[in-house]
Scaffold this motif. Sequence first.
Motif, PDB file in Angstrom:
ATOM      1  N   VAL A 302       1.056  -1.257  -0.253  1.00 48.16           N
ATOM      2  CA  VAL A 302       0.170   0.205   0.058  1.00 48.16           C
ATOM      3  C   VAL A 302       0.896   1.335  -0.335  1.00 48.16           C
ATOM      4  N   PRO A 303       1.093   1.829  -1.089  1.00 46.59           N
ATOM      5  CA  PRO A 303       1.434   3.365  -1.030  1.00 46.59           C
ATOM      6  C   PRO A 303       1.507   4.210   0.087  1.00 46.59           C
ATOM      7  N   GLU A 304       2.828   4.780   0.257  1.00 45.06           N
ATOM      8  CA  GLU A 304       2.186   5.934   1.843  1.00 45.06           C
ATOM      9  C   GLU A 304       0.967   7.280   1.059  1.00 45.06           C
ATOM     10  N   VAL A 306      -2.005   6.729   1.498  1.00 43.64           N
ATOM     11  CA  VAL A 306      -3.379   5.734   0.863  1.00 43.64           C
ATOM     12  C   VAL A 306      -4.318   5.085   1.593  1.00 43.64           C
ATOM     13  N   ASN A 307      -5.281   4.884   1.504  1.00 42.15           N
ATOM     14  CA  ASN A 307      -6.389   4.191   2.658  1.00 42.15           C
ATOM     15  C   ASN A 307      -7.237   2.899   1.818  1.00 42.15           C
ATOM     16  N   TRP A 308      -6.390   1.840   2.343  1.00 39.66           N
ATOM     17  CA  TRP A 308      -6.286   0.623   1.582  1.00 39.66           C
ATOM     18  C   TRP A 308      -7.589   0.027   1.992  1.00 39.66           C
ATOM     19  N   ALA A 309      -8.633   0.870   2.809  1.00 37.90           N
ATOM     20  CA  ALA A 309      -9.734  -0.004   3.300  1.00 37.90           C
ATOM     21  C   ALA A 309     -10.825   0.096   1.925  1.00 37.90           C
ATOM     22  N   ALA A 310     -10.687   1.313   1.859  1.00 32.69           N
ATOM     23  CA  ALA A 310     -11.480   2.365   0.780  1.00 32.69           C
ATOM     24  C   ALA A 310     -11.185   2.095  -0.696  1.00 32.69           C
ATOM     25  N   VAL A 311     -10.176   1.639  -0.877  1.00 31.72           N
ATOM     26  CA  VAL A 311      -9.709   0.741  -2.516  1.00 31.72           C
ATOM     27  C   VAL A 311     -10.930  -0.392  -2.039  1.00 31.72           C
ATOM     28  N   ILE A 323     -10.869  -7.885  -2.385  1.00 33.11           N
ATOM     29  CA  ILE A 323      -9.405  -8.067  -2.986  1.00 33.11           C
ATOM     30  C   ILE A 323      -9.815  -7.687  -1.139  1.00 33.11           C
ATOM     31  N   ALA A 324      -8.896  -8.729  -1.011  1.00 30.05           N
ATOM     32  CA  ALA A 324      -8.478  -8.830   0.569  1.00 30.05           C
ATOM     33  C   ALA A 324      -7.254  -7.076   1.271  1.00 30.05           C
ATOM     34  N   GLY A 325      -7.415  -7.246   2.177  1.00 30.15           N
ATOM     35  CA  GLY A 325      -6.016  -6.637   2.741  1.00 30.15           C
ATOM     36  C   GLY A 325      -4.978  -7.180   3.374  1.00 30.15           C
ATOM     37  N   GLY A 326      -4.422  -6.824   4.639  1.00 29.32           N
ATOM     38  CA  GLY A 326      -3.115  -7.499   5.243  1.00 29.32           C
ATOM     39  C   GLY A 326      -3.642  -7.838   6.085  1.00 29.32           C
ATOM     40  N   LEU A 327      -2.744  -9.411   6.625  1.00 29.33           N
ATOM     41  CA  LEU A 327      -3.496 -10.107   7.475  1.00 29.33           C
ATOM     42  C   LEU A 327      -2.237 -10.143   8.387  1.00 29.33           C
ATOM     43  N   PRO A 329       1.408  -9.721  10.637  1.00 30.88           N
ATOM     44  CA  PRO A 329       1.998  -8.521  10.182  1.00 30.88           C
ATOM     45  C   PRO A 329       1.734  -7.865   9.034  1.00 30.88           C
ATOM     46  N   THR A 330       1.454  -8.346   8.101  1.00 26.84           N
ATOM     47  CA  THR A 330       0.810  -6.643   6.968  1.00 26.84           C
ATOM     48  C   THR A 330      -0.237  -6.687   6.972  1.00 26.84           C
ATOM     49  N   ALA A 331      -0.710  -6.795   8.238  1.00 27.39           N
ATOM     50  CA  ALA A 331      -2.248  -5.535   8.599  1.00 27.39           C
ATOM     51  C   ALA A 331      -2.172  -4.202   8.297  1.00 27.39           C
ATOM     52  N   GLY A 332      -2.899  -3.603   7.245  1.00 25.12           N
ATOM     53  CA  GLY A 332      -1.992  -2.489   6.560  1.00 25.12           C
ATOM     54  C   GLY A 332      -0.952  -2.303   5.584  1.00 25.12           C
ATOM     55  N   LYS A 333      -1.056  -2.896   5.434  1.00 22.83           N
ATOM     56  CA  LYS A 333       0.686  -2.946   4.761  1.00 22.83           C
ATOM     57  C   LYS A 333       0.351  -3.271   3.350  1.00 22.83           C
TER      58      LYS A 333
END
Length: 367
Positions: A302-304, A306-311, A323-327, A329-333
Motif C-alpha cells: 500500500v503506497p504511503e 493511501v487508505n487501503w480499506a477504501a480501495v 480484494i483482501a487487505g493484509g493479515l 504482520p502485513t495488516a494495513g501494509k
Amino acid sequence: MPAEFEQYARPGEITPEITASKLLDTPIQVPSRLLMGPGPANAHPRVLAAQTLPLLGHMHPPFFTIMNEIQDGLKYLFQTSSKYVLLISGTGHAGMEAAIANMLEPGETIVVGNNGIWGARVTDLAARYGGNVVSLDTEAGGTLSLKDIQAALEQHKPTVLFLCQGESSTGAHQSLAGVAEACQVHGTVLVVDTVCSLGAVPFYGDAWGVDCMYSGSQKVISAPPGAAPFMLSERGLKKLLNRKTKVASYNFDLNLIGDYWGWFDKRSYHATGMISMWYGMREALAIISAEDRLVSVNTIKVPEGVNWAAVVKNAMDKYNVEIAGGLGPTAGKVWRVGIMGYNAKLENVELVIAAFKDGLKQQEFLQ
Ligand SMILES: Cc1ncc(COP(=O)(O)O)c(C=O)c1O
C-alpha cells in the motif's frame, strides 16, 4: 633466427592475397526481435548491462567474489545445499557432455529416458564416451512412469539413469519425485537435464535426490547462451572421485573445473573464466532470487498516504470484486489478490486492475 627457418622468412616478398572483408566495413547490425520460441529467450536488460562492465582477471579476488555469489544463487535455484555447483562454459550441450563425461566410465551402463530429441542426444554422447547405453523409450510426447523406471533399474542395474525434466521437442514434463529412491537401491546415479525447465517448474535438487543436473542460461534464466548451470550432489561427487579412469575430456573434467570454482577449498587455473558471461549470470540469478513470490496470492504494497480499506470497499461496492487487505504482520501494509484455479483468467486480472485504478484515482493517488 636459425638458418633453416631463414630461407622461408621473406615477409617483404609476400603480398597478402586474401584481403579484408568488405562485409566488415560497417558496424554490426542486429534487428530487435521478440523471441517467443523454445529458446533462446530475450535476455533481461540488467543482465545485458552487467555484461558491459569492465573485465577483471579470471584469478582476481573480486572475480572470485562474483563466482561465490553465483554459486549462492545456483544453490537457491537448484534447491540444494551441495557446495558442488558451478557454471560450465558453454551452452546446454556443454552441461550435458560434462554430465556424461564425468558420471559415466567406459563399459558402464546408462539407462536413458528417451521420449524426444534430448534422450537421443544423450544416447549418442554416452556411446561416444564408451558407455553401454540402454534406451528406455516412450512415445513422443509421453513421459515415463515410476513403474517403468523402477523396472528398467531392476533389469539393467545401471551406473547412471538419465532423465530430461522438460523435453522441449514435445513439451512433456517428466516427474522426478521418487526416482532417486529407486536409483539408490541399485547404487545408480541420477542425472537430469533441466535446460528448458529450470526456473519455470519446481526443481528440488536435495529433496528429489538428484545427483547431477545441468541446465542452460538462455531460456528461463534470461541470460544469453553460454553458461550451463551445473550441480553434483555428495553422491555425484563421490562417483567422480571414485572413477577408475581419467575423465576423457580436459575441458569438461569436473576435477579441474571444480578446482577453479573452489570445490576443494582452493582455486587453480583450468581455463579462463567467461568473465562477462558470468557477470550476466550473477545478475540473472539475483533477479530470480528476488522473484521468490507466491503466484497464487499476490501481495501489493500500500503506497504511503493511501487508505487501503477504501480501495477494498470501492472494489466490492462498484465492481463486485473481492480484494483482501493484509493479515498478521502485513495488516494495513499490503493488499492481497488471489489468482487461483478457475479465477486465473485474463479478464479477471483486468477487472481487478480496473478496480484498483478507480480506487486509487478517487484518492488522487492516480490521475
Ligand atoms: C531440454 C534441452 N536439453 C538440452 C538442450 C541443448 O541446449 P543448447 O542448445 O543450449 O546446447 C536444449 C536446447 O533447446 C533443451 O531444450
